[in-house]
Design a protein around this motif. Structure first.
Motif, PDB file in Angstrom:
ATOM      1  N   MET A   1     128.621 -76.755 -43.309  1.00 37.55           N
ATOM      2  CA  MET A   1     129.776 -77.415 -43.896  1.00 37.55           C
ATOM      3  C   MET A   1     130.221 -78.576 -43.035  1.00 37.55           C
ATOM      4  O   MET A   1     130.322 -78.439 -41.817  1.00 37.55           O
ATOM      5  N   SER A   2     130.474 -79.654 -43.636  1.00 39.45           N
ATOM      6  CA  SER A   2     130.756 -80.867 -42.880  1.00 39.45           C
ATOM      7  C   SER A   2     132.150 -80.843 -42.291  1.00 39.45           C
ATOM      8  O   SER A   2     133.132 -80.575 -42.972  1.00 39.45           O
ATOM      9  N   PRO A   3     132.286 -81.165 -40.989  1.00 38.59           N
ATOM     10  CA  PRO A   3     133.601 -81.237 -40.372  1.00 38.59           C
ATOM     11  C   PRO A   3     134.403 -82.432 -40.850  1.00 38.59           C
ATOM     12  O   PRO A   3     135.578 -82.551 -40.558  1.00 38.59           O
ATOM     13  N   ASN A   4     133.768 -83.306 -41.600  1.00 41.23           N
ATOM     14  CA  ASN A   4     134.457 -84.492 -42.109  1.00 41.23           C
ATOM     15  C   ASN A   4     134.940 -84.321 -43.543  1.00 41.23           C
ATOM     16  O   ASN A   4     135.296 -85.280 -44.210  1.00 41.23           O
ATOM     17  N   ALA A   5     134.897 -83.086 -44.003  1.00 41.58           N
ATOM     18  CA  ALA A   5     135.323 -82.832 -45.379  1.00 41.58           C
ATOM     19  C   ALA A   5     136.786 -83.222 -45.542  1.00 41.58           C
ATOM     20  O   ALA A   5     137.576 -83.187 -44.609  1.00 41.58           O
ATOM     21  N   SER A   6     137.158 -83.605 -46.786  1.00 42.03           N
ATOM     22  CA  SER A   6     138.515 -84.084 -47.038  1.00 42.03           C
ATOM     23  C   SER A   6     139.537 -82.962 -46.970  1.00 42.03           C
ATOM     24  O   SER A   6     140.711 -83.211 -46.779  1.00 42.03           O
ATOM     25  N   ARG A   7     139.128 -81.745 -47.127  1.00 40.35           N
ATOM     26  CA  ARG A   7     140.046 -80.610 -47.028  1.00 40.35           C
ATOM     27  C   ARG A   7     139.364 -79.494 -46.242  1.00 40.35           C
ATOM     28  O   ARG A   7     138.138 -79.437 -46.155  1.00 40.35           O
ATOM     29  N   PRO A   8     140.162 -78.609 -45.660  1.00 36.98           N
ATOM     30  CA  PRO A   8     139.561 -77.494 -44.919  1.00 36.98           C
ATOM     31  C   PRO A   8     138.676 -76.641 -45.833  1.00 36.98           C
ATOM     32  O   PRO A   8     138.996 -76.423 -46.998  1.00 36.98           O
ATOM     33  N   GLN A   9     137.559 -76.205 -45.299  1.00 35.73           N
ATOM     34  CA  GLN A   9     136.686 -75.308 -46.038  1.00 35.73           C
ATOM     35  C   GLN A   9     137.261 -73.891 -45.962  1.00 35.73           C
ATOM     36  O   GLN A   9     137.790 -73.483 -44.927  1.00 35.73           O
ATOM     37  N   ARG A  10     137.134 -73.163 -47.039  1.00 36.83           N
ATOM     38  CA  ARG A  10     137.641 -71.790 -47.075  1.00 36.83           C
ATOM     39  C   ARG A  10     136.460 -70.834 -47.242  1.00 36.83           C
ATOM     40  O   ARG A  10     135.695 -70.951 -48.204  1.00 36.83           O
ATOM     41  N   ILE A  11     136.359 -69.907 -46.305  1.00 41.53           N
ATOM     42  CA  ILE A  11     135.292 -68.913 -46.335  1.00 41.53           C
ATOM     43  C   ILE A  11     135.899 -67.536 -46.592  1.00 41.53           C
ATOM     44  O   ILE A  11     136.841 -67.127 -45.896  1.00 41.53           O
ATOM     45  N   LEU A  12     135.366 -66.846 -47.569  1.00 43.09           N
ATOM     46  CA  LEU A  12     135.753 -65.459 -47.800  1.00 43.09           C
ATOM     47  C   LEU A  12     134.786 -64.584 -47.017  1.00 43.09           C
ATOM     48  O   LEU A  12     133.565 -64.686 -47.178  1.00 43.09           O
ATOM     49  N   LEU A  13     135.321 -63.730 -46.168  1.00 41.40           N
ATOM     50  CA  LEU A  13     134.501 -62.894 -45.295  1.00 41.40           C
ATOM     51  C   LEU A  13     134.633 -61.433 -45.688  1.00 41.40           C
ATOM     52  O   LEU A  13     135.750 -60.910 -45.827  1.00 41.40           O
ATOM     53  N   ARG A  14     133.509 -60.783 -45.865  1.00 46.43           N
ATOM     54  CA  ARG A  14     133.546 -59.340 -46.149  1.00 46.43           C
ATOM     55  C   ARG A  14     133.881 -58.607 -44.849  1.00 46.43           C
ATOM     56  O   ARG A  14     133.074 -58.524 -43.928  1.00 46.43           O
ATOM     57  N   SER A  15     135.091 -58.090 -44.783  1.00 44.71           N
ATOM     58  CA  SER A  15     135.522 -57.355 -43.595  1.00 44.71           C
ATOM     59  C   SER A  15     136.679 -56.442 -43.961  1.00 44.71           C
ATOM     60  O   SER A  15     137.404 -56.692 -44.927  1.00 44.71           O
ATOM     61  N   GLY A  16     136.867 -55.400 -43.169  1.00 43.04           N
ATOM     62  CA  GLY A  16     137.930 -54.435 -43.460  1.00 43.04           C
ATOM     63  C   GLY A  16     139.316 -55.009 -43.283  1.00 43.04           C
ATOM     64  O   GLY A  16     140.249 -54.646 -43.997  1.00 43.04           O
ATOM     65  N   LYS A  17     139.460 -55.896 -42.316  1.00 42.40           N
ATOM     66  CA  LYS A  17     140.743 -56.565 -42.091  1.00 42.40           C
ATOM     67  C   LYS A  17     140.518 -57.784 -41.233  1.00 42.40           C
ATOM     68  O   LYS A  17     139.488 -57.917 -40.556  1.00 42.40           O
ATOM     69  N   SER A  18     141.491 -58.691 -41.231  1.00 41.32           N
ATOM     70  CA  SER A  18     141.439 -59.854 -40.359  1.00 41.32           C
ATOM     71  C   SER A  18     141.620 -59.410 -38.917  1.00 41.32           C
ATOM     72  O   SER A  18     142.360 -58.451 -38.640  1.00 41.32           O
ATOM     73  N   PRO A  19     140.981 -60.087 -37.959  1.00 43.33           N
ATOM     74  CA  PRO A  19     141.204 -59.747 -36.545  1.00 43.33           C
ATOM     75  C   PRO A  19     142.663 -59.886 -36.133  1.00 43.33           C
ATOM     76  O   PRO A  19     143.101 -59.265 -35.161  1.00 43.33           O
ATOM     77  N   TYR A  20     143.427 -60.674 -36.885  1.00 40.75           N
ATOM     78  CA  TYR A  20     144.822 -60.920 -36.546  1.00 40.75           C
ATOM     79  C   TYR A  20     145.788 -59.901 -37.167  1.00 40.75           C
ATOM     80  O   TYR A  20     146.982 -59.946 -36.901  1.00 40.75           O
ATOM     81  N   ASP A  21     145.283 -59.014 -37.984  1.00 38.40           N
ATOM     82  CA  ASP A  21     146.136 -58.010 -38.616  1.00 38.40           C
ATOM     83  C   ASP A  21     146.418 -56.881 -37.633  1.00 38.40           C
ATOM     84  O   ASP A  21     145.505 -56.159 -37.223  1.00 38.40           O
ATOM     85  N   VAL A  22     147.675 -56.714 -37.279  1.00 39.78           N
ATOM     86  CA  VAL A  22     148.080 -55.605 -36.415  1.00 39.78           C
ATOM     87  C   VAL A  22     148.544 -54.467 -37.320  1.00 39.78           C
ATOM     88  O   VAL A  22     149.562 -54.573 -37.993  1.00 39.78           O
ATOM     89  N   VAL A  23     147.774 -53.394 -37.341  1.00 41.87           N
ATOM     90  CA  VAL A  23     148.039 -52.288 -38.254  1.00 41.87           C
ATOM     91  C   VAL A  23     148.353 -51.029 -37.452  1.00 41.87           C
ATOM     92  O   VAL A  23     147.547 -50.624 -36.595  1.00 41.87           O
ATOM     93  N   PRO A  24     149.509 -50.396 -37.676  1.00 42.02           N
ATOM     94  CA  PRO A  24     149.816 -49.144 -36.970  1.00 42.02           C
ATOM     95  C   PRO A  24     148.732 -48.097 -37.221  1.00 42.02           C
ATOM     96  O   PRO A  24     148.068 -48.106 -38.262  1.00 42.02           O
ATOM     97  N   VAL A  25     148.562 -47.206 -36.283  1.00 41.94           N
ATOM     98  CA  VAL A  25     147.480 -46.229 -36.364  1.00 41.94           C
ATOM     99  C   VAL A  25     147.514 -45.436 -37.664  1.00 41.94           C
ATOM    100  O   VAL A  25     146.485 -45.291 -38.351  1.00 41.94           O
TER     101      VAL A  25
END
Length: 480
Positions: A1-25
């Motif tokens: 994907m080109s870094p010069n694209a006119s808008r940010p590229q959006r990638i959908l990632l198959r994962s259980g949760k985002s690394p930034y999601d803080v989830v209580p046990v």
């Protein structure tokens, strides 16, 4: 994907949760955010970090929780990236077919990284024969939307070549590229002693039937600073809830079982988040066992590791990355971690890592994906954001009896019961509405006996499914 694209590229990632999601046990175990095995989050988090650049936004699909239709994915995303492990195995066939149905409806690129076939140590694919149609359909759907498919090692490459697929790249697993071309692992101690801090890991099958249980017992007796790190959802539920309802609860030789001495001694953990898992392993001298990602977590922490391979999925990955390893079927009866540590040579693992990293990024390039190490800040912003968050520590055995240890558990159960009560009230209103409609319809049918309409029975059954079973499970152990 080109870094010069006119808008940010959006990638959908198959994962259980985002690394930034803080989830209580409690919530993490209820939702099963790591899809039954905490090792899944190590390679999905690594993929997230690698693909996140100033021009790319990565979004987790939540695997089971996000039912986003294909049409919406086509509209909102520029690519669907699918990190997988041993997906070519009979027990995953139904999931593979569901994934194929989704991919077949997508018009955007679909890139699969790190997929593997699972067989025995002899690399015999005979057990995979019945699911060949599912594998062919999946790989065909992927290759219609990408330049190649990224597999974890030699066995999977040969397996797919045998099915007629040639656009196959051996790239290993993205987990070991979490820090890019840098992989520093060194022996901090000249030798292991009784005072050494050692981490051990293993699957239920390895403990039950492949001799790992005896290894754990002997190591526990000799090394006071031993810790077992489990990975299964059932392991975590045993630690946090003492929930033995899963079939794995019958394996009493597993340190995550409440009857095991390591459980009672608080020498067991399961991690919800890779960041805390890796951080804790920095303080250990050595890690070994049959869990590939349990030992990769140690390597990422800079801690030497030795994998006890039990099947093709672990063996081919160890061979590709040149991770020190043995096969469980050839271990000496009286194997000791001090001997394993002495035999652990990390030179090829670290010395050839740069070459493997270049091969991995070349695969990403061919498939139109930027990476943070070439097109971004090397993951600096990712790491800074992670360090600003307060993740829960590793799940520990429930051996405390003081009120403080019960607050979080019972507080979560109270909230869960409240949610189920609200759902029950809504369903009751729906049931009353349907009953009223049924009675009105019955009155218009002169001379006919009034019966309970199928719709009414259907709502009643739905009410029982939605409210009764989850409530019983919540009261028994926080299961959903």
């Amino acid at each position: 994907m080109s870094p010069n694209a006119s808008r940010p590229q959006r990638i959908l990632l198959r994962s259980g949760k985002s690394p930034y999601d803080v989830v209580p046990v409690e919530e993490a175990l209820h939702r099963d955010v790591f899809a039954s095995n905490a090792g899944n989050l190590i390679f999905s988090d690594a993929t997230h970090k690698i693909l996140e650049t100033p021009h790319t936004t990565v979004v987790s699909n939540g695997i089971r929780t996000d039912g986003t239709p294909a049409g919406r994915i086509n509209e909102e995303y520029d690519a669907f990236v699918v990190p997988l492990a041993n997906a070519f195995r009979p027990s995953f066939e139904a999931s593979l077919r569901r994934l194929t149905r989704l991919i077949s409806q997508l018009k955007i690129p679909v890139i699969v990284v790190g997929i593997g076939a699972q067989a025995g140590l002899d690399y015999n694919p005979a057990r995979l024969k019945p699911m060949e149609p599912a594998v062919r359909e999946f790989v065909s759907a992927v290759l219609d939307r990408s330049a190649s498919i990224g597999v974890r090692g030699e066995f999977t490459e040969k397996y797919l070549n045998g099915l007629g697929f040639k656009d196959v790249d051996v790239i290993g697993c993205p987990s070991l590229f979490m820090y890019g071309k840098e992989l520093t692992v060194e022996k901090r101690a000249q030798e292991l002693t009784a005072d050494s801090c050692i981490a051990i890991n293993g699957s239920h099958n390895a403990v039950r039937s492949q001799g790992l249980g005896r290894v754990i017992t002997r190591t526990h007796a000799r090394y006071p600073n031993l810790r077992f790190i489990g990975q299964n959802l059932s392991d975590a539920r045993q630690l946090h809830w003492r929930d033995l309802s899963d079939p794995n609860g019958k394996v009493t030789g597993m340190p995550t079982h409440p009857d095991h001495p390591m459980y009672r001694e608080d020498k067991v953990r399961v991690y919800i988040d890779p960041v805390t898992w890796i951080d804790d392993l920095r303080d250990f001298d050595f890690s070994f066992g049959s869990r590939i990602h349990g030992n990769i977590a140690a390597l990422l922490a800079g801690t030497p590791a030795n994998v006890l391979c039990s099947d093709s999925r672990t063996l081919e990955l160890c061979r590709y990355f040149e991770i020190p390893h043995h096969t469980l079927d050839q271990l000496p009866e009286e194997i000791d971690p001090a001997r394993l540590y002495e035999e652990t040579d990390l030179g090829a693992l670290t010395g050839n890592h740069h070459e493997r990293f270049e091969r991995f990024t070349s695969f990403l390039d061919r498939n139109g994906l930027d990476n943070t190490f070439t097109h971004g800040d090397g993951g600096a912003a990712y790491e800074e954001r992670l360090r600003s968050l307060d993740f829960p520590g590793g799940v520990r055995p429930w051996i405390d009896t003081d009120p403080a240890s019960l607050i979080a558990r019972f507080g979560w159960l109270h909230t869960r019961v409240g949610e189920l009560t609200a759902d029950n009230a809504k369903l009751k209103k729906e049931l009353d509405r349907v009953k009223a409609g049924t009675k009105a319809a019955a009155k218009t049918a002169a001379g006919k006996t009034t019966v309970v309409a199928p719709a009414s029975r259907s709502v009643y059954r739905k009410a029982r499914r939605v409210v009764g079973r989850p409530l019983r499970r919540a009261l028994k152990g926080g299961r959903g």
